[in-house]
Design an enzyme around this catalytic site. Structure first.
Site, PDB file in Angstrom:
ATOM      1  N   ASP A  98     -71.372  61.371   8.758  1.00  0.00           N
ATOM      2  CA  ASP A  98     -71.718  60.038   8.420  1.00  0.00           C
ATOM      3  C   ASP A  98     -71.277  59.327   9.469  1.00  0.00           C
ATOM      4  O   ASP A  98     -71.780  58.286  10.175  1.00  0.00           O
ATOM      5  CB  ASP A  98     -71.482  59.517   7.158  1.00  0.00           C
ATOM      6  CG  ASP A  98     -72.139  59.851   5.986  1.00  0.00           C
ATOM      7  OD1 ASP A  98     -73.204  60.742   6.258  1.00  0.00           O
ATOM      8  OD2 ASP A  98     -71.842  59.651   4.936  1.00  0.00           O
TER       9      ASP A  98
ATOM     10  N   TYR B 159     -73.193  59.888  12.641  1.00  0.00           N
ATOM     11  CA  TYR B 159     -74.498  59.176  12.802  1.00  0.00           C
ATOM     12  C   TYR B 159     -74.442  57.567  12.630  1.00  0.00           C
ATOM     13  O   TYR B 159     -75.155  57.032  13.482  1.00  0.00           O
ATOM     14  CB  TYR B 159     -75.169  59.632  11.391  1.00  0.00           C
ATOM     15  CG  TYR B 159     -76.526  58.877  11.069  1.00  0.00           C
ATOM     16  CD1 TYR B 159     -77.647  59.365  11.653  1.00  0.00           C
ATOM     17  CD2 TYR B 159     -76.533  57.633  10.178  1.00  0.00           C
ATOM     18  CE1 TYR B 159     -78.981  58.702  11.259  1.00  0.00           C
ATOM     19  CE2 TYR B 159     -77.747  57.000  10.209  1.00  0.00           C
ATOM     20  CZ  TYR B 159     -78.940  57.538  10.646  1.00  0.00           C
ATOM     21  OH  TYR B 159     -80.345  57.028  10.241  1.00  0.00           O
TER      22      TYR B 159
ATOM     23  N   LEU C 244     -79.135  49.408   3.571  1.00  0.00           N
ATOM     24  CA  LEU C 244     -78.332  48.256   3.519  1.00  0.00           C
ATOM     25  C   LEU C 244     -77.871  48.448   4.948  1.00  0.00           C
ATOM     26  O   LEU C 244     -77.581  49.340   5.752  1.00  0.00           O
ATOM     27  CB  LEU C 244     -77.185  48.579   2.572  1.00  0.00           C
ATOM     28  CG  LEU C 244     -77.677  48.495   1.152  1.00  0.00           C
ATOM     29  CD1 LEU C 244     -76.448  48.501   0.266  1.00  0.00           C
ATOM     30  CD2 LEU C 244     -78.354  47.032   0.892  1.00  0.00           C
TER      31      LEU C 244
ATOM     32  N   LYS D 112     -70.461  52.946  -3.645  1.00  0.00           N
ATOM     33  CA  LYS D 112     -71.607  53.396  -3.025  1.00  0.00           C
ATOM     34  C   LYS D 112     -71.879  54.702  -3.255  1.00  0.00           C
ATOM     35  O   LYS D 112     -71.256  55.704  -2.782  1.00  0.00           O
ATOM     36  CB  LYS D 112     -71.608  53.128  -1.428  1.00  0.00           C
ATOM     37  CG  LYS D 112     -72.935  53.423  -0.809  1.00  0.00           C
ATOM     38  CD  LYS D 112     -72.907  53.043   0.447  1.00  0.00           C
ATOM     39  CE  LYS D 112     -74.233  53.386   1.368  1.00  0.00           C
ATOM     40  NZ  LYS D 112     -74.590  54.608   1.360  1.00  0.00           N
TER      41      LYS D 112
ATOM     42  N   GLU E 298     -79.803  55.981  -8.029  1.00  0.00           N
ATOM     43  CA  GLU E 298     -79.442  56.943  -7.230  1.00  0.00           C
ATOM     44  C   GLU E 298     -79.346  58.423  -7.892  1.00  0.00           C
ATOM     45  O   GLU E 298     -78.716  58.132  -9.067  1.00  0.00           O
ATOM     46  CB  GLU E 298     -78.062  56.885  -6.683  1.00  0.00           C
ATOM     47  CG  GLU E 298     -77.557  57.803  -5.462  1.00  0.00           C
ATOM     48  CD  GLU E 298     -78.354  56.916  -3.930  1.00  0.00           C
ATOM     49  OE1 GLU E 298     -78.051  57.386  -2.824  1.00  0.00           O
ATOM     50  OE2 GLU E 298     -78.925  55.968  -4.030  1.00  0.00           O
TER      51      GLU E 298
ATOM     52  N   LYS F  53     -68.342  50.738   4.431  1.00  0.00           N
ATOM     53  CA  LYS F  53     -68.263  52.158   4.564  1.00  0.00           C
ATOM     54  C   LYS F  53     -66.750  52.327   4.588  1.00  0.00           C
ATOM     55  O   LYS F  53     -65.764  51.812   5.323  1.00  0.00           O
ATOM     56  CB  LYS F  53     -68.928  52.862   5.862  1.00  0.00           C
ATOM     57  CG  LYS F  53     -70.545  52.599   5.789  1.00  0.00           C
ATOM     58  CD  LYS F  53     -71.225  53.273   4.607  1.00  0.00           C
ATOM     59  CE  LYS F  53     -71.337  54.688   4.935  1.00  0.00           C
ATOM     60  NZ  LYS F  53     -72.428  54.893   5.911  1.00  0.00           N
TER      61      LYS F  53
ATOM     62  N   CYS G  32     -74.537  89.075  23.575  1.00  0.00           N
ATOM     63  CA  CYS G  32     -75.338  90.205  24.317  1.00  0.00           C
ATOM     64  C   CYS G  32     -74.844  90.409  25.703  1.00  0.00           C
ATOM     65  O   CYS G  32     -75.320  91.283  26.204  1.00  0.00           O
ATOM     66  CB  CYS G  32     -76.861  89.889  23.949  1.00  0.00           C
ATOM     67  SG  CYS G  32     -77.300  88.650  25.071  1.00  0.00           S
TER      68      CYS G  32
END
EC number: 6.5.1.2
Length: 706
Positions: A48, A51, A98, A133, A191, A331, A428
């Site tokens: 996260d 991202y 959000l 969250k 959710e 967050k 290989c």
């Protein structure tokens, strides 16, 4: 042809307009790829935090260069396109995501923005609801007259997947709403999630039965809900928290807090940790409490959500691009720990990508024992100067893939040497090359590398390649595991080897005399193949169906193609002095440097050439059909749409291309003809809007037949 190491990304403030345009395109493509993996495939490949950093950089680029913002920008979108595996439901009210806050200062700024927008006085109170969250899958439930009528995932925010039948199996979702004051139309949103304990139990069952293991509770919840078999969803311990709404014919409450309490009375589970806060300090205290208790919660969360409580103020605040002004997600910082990196291993993926993996002394991060972490690529290793024996900081963000964040250099052993990334495939032994502009180094042993073998074989027999009936993905896996088909040539020697084998193929479970005879007949039927199909079947990177046709038409025969590629490959090492054969290849319209380099790299690996030569002993390659330059549609762009009755879509496409036309999958101003069959849809509508000539099948045949 190998690229030099990439430099760290420059600050957004240092970007020129041209650089910003390139950077914006790169970020948009990367974010779109991760959105698809997260929302559609339930299989994220980045944390996260990683991202979020992509999103933050994109936002920074767009803030400095607002002219780069388009309707296609990730900043203007929510989620990803719904899967084609499910019917679609259009959301009456969009399901937006959000905005994020990553620091106390950003939370304070959010509150200040809200107060400014509402023109609140310094002493005027602002109540804000705070709640954990949940890290799950967003869901919208539509009730009419109190009865559940449909359920849809978020999808792209405007259109989601119809998962009604599956949702009816979730115990937390009432089929009929309870109590009084129920609106005639009531969309409840929340959710779908899975408890950690249930997730571990499910994964144990999956492992015991040899089925897919889920990466984390969020993936298991999403994967369980999005099953085509309702019985599978019913067997999974899914839960649901209600916290929002979409279309409502009447509002049962006037505040966010009261609405959630009404959901509870109507029969929904709601998060008991929701509270009402009156100032920034209270929000941040709540955030610290939840962060401290995070590991003790029975479900995964990745932050705290703040929402303005008064609904009339929510309406006044409205929305900006992809998110509401009246809410924000605070967050959590990624969970970290320190341990020793004992070894760097190189894994070879199914596409030949060499990926470095850190083998670690076991350490617990966020309640999970971690022994491996991703190092991403060789640039990341060099940038962070990661060495075997180093003490490193490990991070888990969003419970996805642990990664090495940094090195504790003052604990570095004296003998630790800079890591040298291999230039040969560890599986290989083929050359491993890195293309210009790419971070990944790839094995060039396309036809002979065991790490890529199964995927290469599946590609080799696919519809646009050899298209061998009865030899699908399942059979390829079975025959590879049994060491019956290890290389493409083995397909065409299978019958001969089976005739002399002690354990006959017909005696294997699932086979018999008839099925084996049919398989051998299907293989024999494909011993004659068009040159373009063979080139496509080789699985050369960047060579798709279209480029394979360009190469086939240019060289005409397999002999010409092999000879030219041998010459180009032989001269490959002469930097700055490409051979005539390479220049000729690169000059083919539609090919260019990237494709040309990939083809030459393939033929520069001797074992690929050897594998191809062995294959050519078993098959006959037909010369390419030459394109007619004098046909009525030569040089024209054609789109086929609807159900065709006089030929298949593939036949129509092949015929048009033989006549020199370019066949496109979408309609634009550059389209010359749209050939419309029965039940033609949006492409026909767009053609009429743009004034593009629309033909029936009969009119098309009349045109091309002169």
């Amino acid at each position: 042809m190998a690229a030099k190491s990439k430099k760290p990304l420059p600050s957004v403030d240092q970007l020129t307009k041209a650089q910003a345009k390139v950077e914006h395109k790169r970020l948009a493509l990367e974010i779109a790829m991760h959105d698809e993996r997260y929302y559609q495939k339930d299989a994220p490949t980045v944390s996260d935090a990683a991202y979020d950093s992509l999103r933050q950089r994109l936002n920074a680029v767009e803030a400095r260069f607002p002219e780069l913002v388009t309707t296609d920008s990730p900043s203007q979108k929510v989620g990803a396109q719904p899967s084609r595996a499910f019917a679609k439901i259009r959301h009456a009210v969009p399901m937006l995501s959000l905005g994020n806050a990553f620091s106390d200062e950003e939370v304070a700024e959010f509150v200040a923005r809200v107060r400014r927008f509402l023109n609140l006085g310094a002493d005027e109170p602002l109540a804000v609801v705070a709640e954990p969250k949940i890290d799950g899958l967003s869901l919208s439930l539509r009730y009419e007259n109190g009865e559940l009528v449909n359920a849809a995932t978020r999808g792209d925010g405007f259109e989601g997947e119809d998962v009604t039948a599956n949702v009816r199996t979730i115990k937390d979702v009432p089929h009929k709403l309870k109590g009084k004051n129920i609106p005639a139309v009531c969309e409840v949103r929340g959710e779908v999630y899975m408890l950690r304990e249930d997730f571990l139990t499910l994964n144990k069952k999956q492992a015991d039965s040899g089925d897919t293991i889920f990466a984390n509770p969020r993936n298991s919840a999403a994967g369980s809900l999005r099953q085509k078999n309702v019985a599978i969803t019913a067997s999974r311990p899914l839960k649901f928290f209600a916290y929002a709404w979409g279309e409502m014919s009447a509002m049962p409450a006037t505040t966010q807090f009261e609405m959630v309490k009404w959901f509870e009375k109507a029969g929904f589970a709601v998060n008991p940790r929701m509270i009402l806060c009156r100032d920034v300090e209270a929000l941040l205290r709540y955030y610290r409490e939840i962060e401290t208790e995070r590991a003790q919660l029975s479900y995964d969360i990745d932050g705290v959500v703040y929402k303005v409580d008064r609904l009339d103020w929510q309406t006044r605040l409205g929305f900006v691009s992809r998110s509401p002004r009246w809410a924000i997600a605070h967050k959590f910082a990624a969970e970290q720990a320190t341990t020793v990196l004992e070894k760097i291993d190189i894994q070879v993926g199914r596409t030949g990508a060499l990926t470095p993996v850190a083998r670690l002394a076991a350490v617990t991060v966020g309640g999970v024992v971690v022994q491996n972490a991703t190092l991403h690529n060789e640039d990341e290793i060099a940038r962070k100067d990661i060495r075997e024996g180093d003490t490193v900081v490990i991070q888990r963000a969003g419970d996805v893939i642990p990664q090495v964040v940094s090195v504790v250099t003052d604990k570095r052993p004296k003998h630790a040497k800079p890591y040298s990334f291999p230039h040969v495939c560890p599986v290989c032994g083929s050359h491993a090359v890195r293309e210009e502009g790419e971070a990944v180094r790839r094995c060039t042993g396309a036809l002979i590398c065991p790490a890529q073998a199964v995927e290469r074989l599946k590609h080799f027999v696919s519809r646009l390649a050899f298209d061998i009936e009865g030899l699908g993905d399942k059979q390829i896996h079975e025959f590879y595991d049994a060491k019956l088909i290890m290389h493409p040539v083995d397909i065409f020697t299978l019958a001969k080897r089976d005739a002399h084998a002690t354990d006959k193929l017909k005696d294997r479970e699932g086979y018999g005399d008839v099925s084996v005879r049919n398989l051998f007949a299907a293989i024999d039927a494909r011993r004659r193949i068009e040159l373009n199909r063979l080139i496509f079947a080789l699985g050369i990177r960047h060579v798709g169906e279209g480029n394979a046709k360009l190469l086939a038409r240019h060289y005409g025969t397999i002999e010409n193609f092999r000879a030219a590629m041998a010459e180009a490959a032989a001269a490959q090492t002469e930097e700055g002095n490409p051979s005539e054969a390479y220049a000729d290849l690169n000059a083919i319209g539609g090919v260019g440097d990237i494709v040309a380099d990939a083809v030459v790299e393939f033929f520069a690996e001797e074992r690929n050439v050897k594998a191809l030569n062995e294959l050519l002993h078993e098959i006959e390659v037909l010369p390419a059909e030459q394109v007619r330059a004098d046909s009525a549609v030569a040089g024209k762009t054609v789109v086929f749409t609807g159900s065709l009755t006089k030929f298949t879509r593939e036949e129509a496409k092949a015929q048009a291309e033989r006549l020199g036309a370019k066949v496109s999958g979408s309609v634009s101003k550059k389209t010359d003809y749209v050939v419309a069959g029965e039940e033609a849809g949006s492409k026909l509508t767009k053609a009429r809007e743009l004034g593009v000539a629309v033909l029936t099948e009969d009119e098309w045949l009349k045109l091309i037949e002169g």
